[in-house]
Design a protein around this motif. Structure first.
Motif, PDB file in Angstrom:
ATOM      1  N   CYS A 163       0.583  14.591   1.115  1.00  0.00           N
ATOM      2  CA  CYS A 163      -0.046  13.886  -0.005  1.00  0.00           C
ATOM      3  C   CYS A 163       0.787  12.680  -0.432  1.00  0.00           C
ATOM      4  CB  CYS A 163      -0.242  14.840  -1.183  1.00  0.00           C
ATOM      5  SG  CYS A 163       1.282  15.658  -1.733  1.00  0.00           S
ATOM      6  N   ILE A 164       2.103  12.853  -0.423  1.00  0.00           N
ATOM      7  CA  ILE A 164       3.007  11.762  -0.813  1.00  0.00           C
ATOM      8  C   ILE A 164       2.916  10.620   0.188  1.00  0.00           C
ATOM      9  CG2 ILE A 164       5.427  11.144  -1.186  1.00  0.00           C
ATOM     10  CD1 ILE A 164       5.923  14.015  -2.095  1.00  0.00           C
ATOM     11  N   VAL A 165       2.887  10.971   1.465  1.00  0.00           N
ATOM     12  CA  VAL A 165       2.825   9.968   2.527  1.00  0.00           C
ATOM     13  C   VAL A 165       1.540   9.152   2.437  1.00  0.00           C
ATOM     14  CG1 VAL A 165       2.636   9.650   5.031  1.00  0.00           C
ATOM     15  CG2 VAL A 165       4.320  11.247   4.101  1.00  0.00           C
ATOM     16  N   GLN A 166       0.425   9.798   2.101  1.00  0.00           N
ATOM     17  CA  GLN A 166      -0.878   9.128   2.138  1.00  0.00           C
ATOM     18  C   GLN A 166      -1.243   8.393   0.854  1.00  0.00           C
ATOM     19  OE1 GLN A 166      -2.307   8.841   5.011  1.00  0.00           O
ATOM     20  NE2 GLN A 166      -0.792  10.242   5.899  1.00  0.00           N
ATOM     21  N   CYS A 167      -0.606   8.714  -0.253  1.00  0.00           N
ATOM     22  CA  CYS A 167      -0.986   8.081  -1.523  1.00  0.00           C
ATOM     23  C   CYS A 167      -0.692   6.584  -1.490  1.00  0.00           C
ATOM     24  CB  CYS A 167      -0.240   8.726  -2.685  1.00  0.00           C
ATOM     25  SG  CYS A 167      -0.682   7.994  -4.289  1.00  0.00           S
ATOM     26  N   PRO A 168      -1.709   5.733  -1.643  1.00  0.00           N
ATOM     27  CA  PRO A 168      -1.493   4.282  -1.561  1.00  0.00           C
ATOM     28  C   PRO A 168      -0.830   3.693  -2.804  1.00  0.00           C
ATOM     29  CG  PRO A 168      -3.789   4.737  -2.052  1.00  0.00           C
ATOM     30  CD  PRO A 168      -3.135   6.068  -1.836  1.00  0.00           C
TER      31      PRO A 168
END
Length: 383
Positions: A344-349
């Protein structure tokens, strides 16, 4: 692929699942795809490729196989072996762009910890669609207009997976024990082999009955919170040492102490200690390994930065998030279920998500994207 061949591949590679078995990378055409056919991506772990091809056997599509160095999707992405570079590389070298009239790439959800959808889109123009956790759900996913249900997003540890873990752990253990005992204690080869398979089977098949007591976030004391009985610290070493002292004392007092006697019983006790110290939590997809330092971190959300994009909900393997699309906000509704994969952290823009430690230390999105986990659970693999 015929069913017998598929069964044999599953059996053989499950027995050696702890070993990276890489397959070929590149592009595979399945069925009779055309310019509008879906394009899937997976890793080059041989067993994963076989299972994905089996799931896609009645679908006309293209399958891109990225180089994950023989790791499966989740291990590859969390360990830095399946990242942006590998996806971009296979997109550019496979020739896929000459065969299709769209740029939509269906990627396994469990790859989200290592592959950044925004980066892929910026550098290649391809839009990533996060597919189901399990390949068997792909046909329904396509029929459902490439929309995942809540169940498709969630990792499970069902009966079949527990059988696979039984085989993965019991086979190498029993093989090593059989080889050693056949040299100096042949009459115990089959009893010990049977004991290993029996104990391992009980451990995994009965997992649903005791799983609620597993809590990798808490540090073990005498009894482990994440292994079968004892953790990897001093307790099993102390127990084994105590047993060895008792064994020596017994041998001396009864005048039965011989080299063979000592080696045999010390070996049996060591096997038992190793089995009950098995990393149970790390052998399941529903808990964080007891080795991983991230297990003590809590996922947090910065409400001021959050815009409710919903990527967190799409990639979370434990359905920890709930997104209010009307008000453009996301909330963490099952924080205790988090396995700290970092997807989730990686994908949050908007960098609205981060990890927070027990001493209020912050692990930033930049750190999660840049450093992945090594085999000992330390975030030290730089990509």
């Amino acid at each position: 692929m015929n069913q017998l061949k598929y069964f044999l591949i599953n059996l053989f590679e499950t027995m050696f699942r702890g070993i990276s078995i890489p397959g070929k990378t590149g592009l595979i055409k399945l069925g009779n795809p055309n310019a509008g056919s879906p394009v899937f991506l997976t890793c080059n772990y041989h067993l994963t490729v076989a299972r994905v091809k089996q799931a896609l056997q009645h679908i006309d599509c293209y399958l891109l196989i990225a180089n994950s160095h023989g790791r499966n999707v989740w291990c590859g992405s969390t360990g830095g072996h399946l990242n942006n570079h590998h996806v971009i590389s296979v997109l550019k070298t496979s020739g896929i762009e000459a065969l299709i009239n769209h740029k939509k790439l269906i990627v396994p959800q469990l790859a989200a910890a290592g592959i950044e959808a925004i980066v892929i889109h910026k550098k290649t123009g391809w839009r990533i669609i996060w597919g189901p956790v399990y390949a068997k759900d792909i046909p329904y996913f396509l029929r459902n207009k490439q929309q995942k249900t809540e169940e498709m997003r969630k990792v499970k540890f069902d009966f079949v997976q527990r059988i696979e873990m039984t085989v993965m752990w019991a086979f190498p253990f029993s093989l090593i024990v059989a080889l050693i005992t056949s040299l100096f204690w042949q009459e115990m080869t089959w009893p010990l082999t049977g004991f290993i398979w029996g104990l391992t089977t009980v451990i995994f098949l009965l997992f649903p009955l005791y799983s609620k007591w597993i809590n990798p976030k808490k540090k073990g004391t005498q009894f482990s919170r994440y292994t079968v009985v004892f953790d990897f610290g001093r307790t099993p070493v102390i127990l084994w040492t105590a047993f060895m002292v008792c064994l020596l004392t017994y041998g001396i007092l009864t005048h039965s102490l011989t080299t063979g006697f000592f080696l045999r019983w010390s070996f049996i006790s060591l096997v038992i200690i190793l089995l009950i110290s098995l990393d149970l939590a790390g052998s399941t997809p529903v808990y964080k390994s007891g080795l991983h330092e991230d297990r003590f971190l809590d996922i947090k959300i910065d409400k001021e930065k959050c815009k409710g994009a919903g990527f967190c909900e799409q990639v979370c393997p434990k359905n920890c998030y709930q997104v209010d699309h009307r008000n453009h906000t996301a909330s963490i509704v099952r924080a205790d279920d988090c396995v700290q994969c970092g997807a989730c952290i990686v994908q949050c823009p908007f960098d609205a998500l981060y990890f927070k430690g027990k001493k209020d230390e912050i692990v930033t999105p930049g750190q999660i994207r840049k450093y992945k986990l090594n085999l000992m659970g330390k975030r030290m693999v730089k990509i």
